[in-house]
Design an enzyme around this catalytic site. Structure first.
Site, PDB file in Angstrom:
ATOM      1  N   GLY A  58      21.395  72.183   4.592  1.00 21.90           N
ATOM      2  CA  GLY A  58      22.463  73.182   4.498  1.00 21.90           C
ATOM      3  C   GLY A  58      23.452  72.646   3.480  1.00 21.90           C
ATOM      4  O   GLY A  58      23.932  71.503   3.622  1.00 21.90           O
ATOM      5  N   ALA A  59      23.752  73.462   2.466  1.00 17.05           N
ATOM      6  CA  ALA A  59      24.535  72.967   1.323  1.00 17.05           C
ATOM      7  C   ALA A  59      25.880  72.353   1.724  1.00 17.05           C
ATOM      8  O   ALA A  59      26.294  71.332   1.166  1.00 17.05           O
ATOM      9  CB  ALA A  59      24.742  74.104   0.336  1.00 17.05           C
ATOM     10  N   GLY A  60      26.556  72.957   2.700  1.00 15.16           N
ATOM     11  CA  GLY A  60      27.852  72.427   3.128  1.00 15.16           C
ATOM     12  C   GLY A  60      27.696  71.106   3.868  1.00 15.16           C
ATOM     13  O   GLY A  60      28.446  70.155   3.649  1.00 15.16           O
ATOM     14  N   ARG A  77      18.674  65.757  -3.643  1.00 11.58           N
ATOM     15  CA  ARG A  77      18.215  67.158  -3.736  1.00 11.58           C
ATOM     16  C   ARG A  77      18.899  67.793  -4.949  1.00 11.58           C
ATOM     17  O   ARG A  77      20.101  67.606  -5.144  1.00 11.58           O
ATOM     18  CB  ARG A  77      18.537  67.940  -2.447  1.00 11.58           C
ATOM     19  CG  ARG A  77      17.663  67.516  -1.273  1.00 11.58           C
ATOM     20  CD  ARG A  77      17.765  68.470  -0.111  1.00 11.58           C
ATOM     21  NE  ARG A  77      17.022  69.702  -0.324  1.00 11.58           N
ATOM     22  CZ  ARG A  77      17.153  70.790   0.440  1.00 11.58           C
ATOM     23  NH1 ARG A  77      18.021  70.793   1.442  1.00 11.58           N
ATOM     24  NH2 ARG A  77      16.441  71.870   0.202  1.00 11.58           N
ATOM     25  N   CYS A 120      17.673  82.262   6.600  1.00 11.73           N
ATOM     26  CA  CYS A 120      17.772  80.807   6.657  1.00 11.73           C
ATOM     27  C   CYS A 120      18.815  80.381   7.675  1.00 11.73           C
ATOM     28  O   CYS A 120      19.014  81.070   8.688  1.00 11.73           O
ATOM     29  CB  CYS A 120      18.049  80.232   5.273  1.00 11.73           C
ATOM     30  SG  CYS A 120      17.747  78.440   5.156  1.00 11.73           S
ATOM     31  N   SER A 152      22.688  79.271   7.525  1.00  8.92           N
ATOM     32  CA  SER A 152      23.920  79.002   6.774  1.00  8.92           C
ATOM     33  C   SER A 152      25.099  78.975   7.736  1.00  8.92           C
ATOM     34  O   SER A 152      25.381  79.958   8.418  1.00  8.92           O
ATOM     35  CB  SER A 152      24.124  80.093   5.722  1.00  8.92           C
ATOM     36  OG  SER A 152      25.498  80.198   5.397  1.00  8.92           O
ATOM     37  N   ALA A 189      28.151  78.954   6.893  1.00 10.43           N
ATOM     38  CA  ALA A 189      29.176  79.881   6.394  1.00 10.43           C
ATOM     39  C   ALA A 189      28.876  81.297   6.890  1.00 10.43           C
ATOM     40  O   ALA A 189      29.777  81.991   7.400  1.00 10.43           O
ATOM     41  CB  ALA A 189      29.229  79.825   4.867  1.00 10.43           C
ATOM     42  N   ASP A 241      23.614  78.092  -1.957  1.00 10.08           N
ATOM     43  CA  ASP A 241      23.513  76.680  -2.341  1.00 10.08           C
ATOM     44  C   ASP A 241      24.283  76.441  -3.629  1.00 10.08           C
ATOM     45  O   ASP A 241      24.904  75.401  -3.805  1.00 10.08           O
ATOM     46  CB  ASP A 241      22.044  76.277  -2.498  1.00 10.08           C
ATOM     47  CG  ASP A 241      21.360  76.234  -1.134  1.00 10.08           C
ATOM     48  OD1 ASP A 241      20.948  77.315  -0.635  1.00 10.08           O
ATOM     49  OD2 ASP A 241      21.300  75.141  -0.537  1.00 10.08           O
ATOM     50  N   LYS A 301      30.663  75.337  -3.779  1.00  7.51           N
ATOM     51  CA  LYS A 301      29.273  75.649  -4.151  1.00  7.51           C
ATOM     52  C   LYS A 301      29.237  76.447  -5.456  1.00  7.51           C
ATOM     53  O   LYS A 301      28.187  76.962  -5.847  1.00  7.51           O
ATOM     54  CB  LYS A 301      28.585  76.407  -3.019  1.00  7.51           C
ATOM     55  CG  LYS A 301      28.431  75.551  -1.763  1.00  7.51           C
ATOM     56  CD  LYS A 301      27.867  76.351  -0.631  1.00  7.51           C
ATOM     57  CE  LYS A 301      28.008  75.607   0.678  1.00  7.51           C
ATOM     58  NZ  LYS A 301      28.057  76.535   1.811  1.00  7.51           N
TER      59      LYS A 301
HETATM   60  P1  RI2 Z   1      25.605  76.435   4.538  1.00 13.35           P
HETATM   61  C1  RI2 Z   1      20.548  76.000   2.857  1.00 13.35           C
HETATM   62  O1  RI2 Z   1      19.670  75.257   2.105  1.00 13.35           O
HETATM   63  C2  RI2 Z   1      20.228  77.476   2.833  1.00 13.35           C
HETATM   64  O2  RI2 Z   1      19.764  77.921   1.587  1.00 13.35           O
HETATM   65  C3  RI2 Z   1      21.574  78.047   3.203  1.00 13.35           C
HETATM   66  O3  RI2 Z   1      21.687  79.420   2.919  1.00 13.35           O
HETATM   67  C4  RI2 Z   1      22.475  77.190   2.332  1.00 13.35           C
HETATM   68  O4  RI2 Z   1      21.914  75.877   2.410  1.00 13.35           O
HETATM   69  C5  RI2 Z   1      23.916  77.173   2.696  1.00 13.35           C
HETATM   70  O5  RI2 Z   1      24.118  76.673   3.993  1.00 13.35           O
HETATM   71  P2  RI2 Z   1      18.651  74.157   2.774  1.00 13.35           P
HETATM   72  O6  RI2 Z   1      19.422  72.845   2.813  1.00 13.35           O
HETATM   73  O7  RI2 Z   1      26.275  75.460   3.608  1.00 13.35           O
HETATM   74  O8  RI2 Z   1      18.219  74.640   4.127  1.00 13.35           O
HETATM   75  O9  RI2 Z   1      26.321  77.765   4.556  1.00 13.35           O
HETATM   76  O10 RI2 Z   1      17.492  74.065   1.798  1.00 13.35           O
HETATM   77  O11 RI2 Z   1      25.420  75.842   5.921  1.00 13.35           O
END
Ligand code: RI2
Length: 329
Positions: free
Chosen positions: A26-28, A68, A135, A137, A139, A204, A240
């Site tokens: 999750g990007a955050g 990543r 997915c 997220s 947020a 992301d 982001k």
């Molecule tokens: P939050 C995730 O990537 C998803 O693509 C998700 O939409 C995005 O990060 C943002 O997530 P991955 O790490 O920061 O699962 O909103 O590949 O939690």
């Protein structure tokens, strides 16, 4: 596996490995984990030389950003912390404290940003709405949960999100908050979208032209929503937003191992089969109703303004110049 030397404490390598292996994802969450890792690195530095400390922190930054490639929240969080080294620190102790403070300030900012996004975003949802998310997220989930807490009765379609099934995590998180959830395969979205009032996904990376890079499949959902004039919102912290895209950099799309898609035995018995596993795709700004940020809800085309305000007008980096020269030769 990231090569471990005695340079950093084990916890730093652990965080780097966990980001790469998507145990932290999750990007955050990736961004916060990177800030935390730099803090741990600073706290455990054993040397006595300021310049050596700066090199050590920059090495840790390199290790973390190499894990990543797609989510710009990772280099943005690291740059936020590295600003500590640009201030007028003249002693090792001051530099160490500055790094720790910057890391803490990023983590605090990230937490506050999520709360603001929830506050602004929930206003986009009405009582009785059916919402689709993709997915996992935080947020996007924070917006849905906030609306639910405000007493709006919602129904959520959560996509499975193959191949890593982050939709299970989303479903669990929403069910825990008492939100009604139906899990669906993402291949069913064009069938289901007729029942949906609005889509909310995370990001992301947001590019300067307002295009959003998010989990693979997002752009197909946006296409289906666009076809039926269903609102499509992106919920994201401004860290982001990618300053690199303002000077023409392309957002790198991560391709993950084939083993996430098929079992090792199948792979072995079909040596000529090629498998592609892109983890992200790009949704064009025209398919996005609004981007819900901690600063407010902005039209996607305003992304460049946010980037300029946050990062200043970028100077072309030597790296970019190098690339241009290479292209010409
Ligand atoms: P939050 C995730 O990537 C998803 O693509 C998700 O939409 C995005 O990060 C943002 O997530 P991955 O790490 O920061 O699962 O909103 O590949 O939690």
């Amino acid at each position: 596996m990231i090569k471990e030397t005695a340079l950093f404490p084990q916890q730093v390598y652990q965080i780097a490995n966990d980001i790469r292996d998507m145990k932290i994802r999750g990007a955050g969450r990736i961004a916060k984990a990177a800030a935390e890792a730099l803090k741990i690195a600073a706290e455990s530095y054993k040397g006595e030389d300021l310049e050596d400390f700066k090199r050590y922190i920059k090495e840790a930054a390199k290790l973390l950003t190499s894990t990543r490639p797609t989510a710009v929240s990772l280099p943005n969080a690291v740059s936020w912390v590295l600003k500590a080294l640009n201030t007028n620190v003249s002693t090792l102790q001051a530099a160490r404290e500055a790094v720790i403070n910057q890391a803490n300030s990023f983590i605090q900012y990230a937490d506050q940003a999520l709360r603001k996004i929830a506050e602004y975003g929930e206003k986009m949802l009405r009582d009785g709405d059916t919402v689709l998310t993709h997915c996992n997220s935080l947020a996007a989930i924070s917006v849905i949960v906030e609306a639910h807490k405000k007493g709006k009765k919602l129904h959520v379609f959560a996509t499975e999100t193959r191949p890593m099934y982050q939709g299970y995590i989303t479903s669990e998180m929403l069910l825990k908050e008492g939100v009604n959830v139906t899990l669906i395969p993402e291949s069913s979205v064009r069938q289901i979208i007729r029942k949906v009032d609005g889509v909310i996904v995370g990001a992301d990376t947001v590019a300067a032209n307002g295009a959003v890079v998010n989990k693979i499949g997002t752009s197909l959902i946006a296409l289906a929503a666009h076809e039926r004039s269903v609102d499509f919102f992106v919920a994201t912290e401004t860290f982001k937003f990618s300053p690199y895209t303002l000077i023409g950099d392309i957002v790198p799309i991560e391709f993950r191992p084939p083993s996430e898609i098929v079992g090792v035995d199948f792979l072995k018995s079909h040596p000529n089969l090629r498998i592609l596993n892109p983890a992200f795709d790009v949704t064009p700004p025209d398919y996005i109703t609004g981007i819900i940020t901690e600063l407010g809800i902005i039209p996607p085309k305003a992304a460049a303004i946010i980037i300029e305000e946050m990062y200043g007008r970028p100077v072309i980096s030597s790296e970019i110049l190098g690339r241009v020269e290479e292209d010409i030769s």
